[in-house]
Design a protein around this motif. Structure first.
Motif, mmCIF file in Angstrom:
data_model
loop_
_atom_site.group_PDB
_atom_site.id
_atom_site.type_symbol
_atom_site.label_atom_id
_atom_site.label_comp_id
_atom_site.label_asym_id
_atom_site.label_seq_id
_atom_site.Cartn_x
_atom_site.Cartn_y
_atom_site.Cartn_z
ATOM 1 N N GLY A 274 0.760 -1.216 0.001
ATOM 2 C CA GLY A 274 -0.110 0.013 -0.141
ATOM 3 C C GLY A 274 0.649 1.226 0.120
ATOM 4 N N ALA A 275 1.944 1.185 -0.577
ATOM 5 C CA ALA A 275 3.146 2.233 -0.747
ATOM 6 C C ALA A 275 3.370 2.819 -1.907
ATOM 7 C CB ALA A 275 4.155 1.603 0.068
ATOM 8 N N LEU A 276 2.498 2.298 -3.094
ATOM 9 C CA LEU A 276 2.952 3.022 -4.452
ATOM 10 C C LEU A 276 2.773 4.742 -4.213
ATOM 11 C CD1 LEU A 276 1.143 0.658 -6.940
ATOM 12 C CD2 LEU A 276 3.762 1.368 -6.427
ATOM 13 N N ASP A 277 1.486 5.262 -3.417
ATOM 14 C CA ASP A 277 1.327 6.638 -3.447
ATOM 15 C C ASP A 277 2.364 7.234 -2.815
ATOM 16 O OD1 ASP A 277 0.599 5.254 -1.077
ATOM 17 O OD2 ASP A 277 -1.035 6.907 -0.661
ATOM 18 N N LEU A 278 3.502 6.672 -2.038
ATOM 19 C CA LEU A 278 4.369 7.281 -1.500
ATOM 20 C C LEU A 278 5.296 7.352 -2.404
ATOM 21 C CD1 LEU A 278 4.531 5.540 1.950
ATOM 22 C CD2 LEU A 278 3.631 7.809 1.720
#
Length: 74
Positions: A60-64
Motif C-alpha cells: 500500500g505504498a505506491l502513492d508514497l
C-alpha cells in the motif's frame, strides 16, 4: 459526515491516542526496514523494478513513491 472518534472521557481519549501513536511508530519502523531491504535488493540487481512496484503495491505504498501517478496527474 464527521469521521472523528468521539470519546468524551479525556483520559481515555489520551490513552487511545498514545496507543495509536505507538502503533504508527512501529508501522513506520517496519516500513523503513522493508524499504531498506527492497532498496538493497534493487541496487544489487536481486530483484527487478517491476518486482519492487508489485511489493510497493502489496504494501500500500505506491502513492508514497509515485504520488503524481496516484493523483492522476500523469
Amino acid at each position: 459526515m464527521n469521521h472523528r472518534l468521539m470519546v468524551s472521557d479525556p483520559a481515555i481519549r489520551k490513552q487511545l491516542q498514545l496507543a495509536g501513536l505507538r502503533f504508527m511508530c512501529s508501522r513506520a519502523h517496519w516500513l523503513a526496514s522493508e524499504a531498506r531491504v527492497l532498496g538493497i535488493q534493487l541496487k544489487n540487481d536481486r530483484i527487478t523494478s517491476a518486482q519492487v512496484d508489485a511489493k510497493l503495491e502489496e504494501m500500500g505504498a505506491l502513492d508514497l513513491v509515485y504520488p503524481e501517478l496516484m493523483r492522476g496527474d500523469a
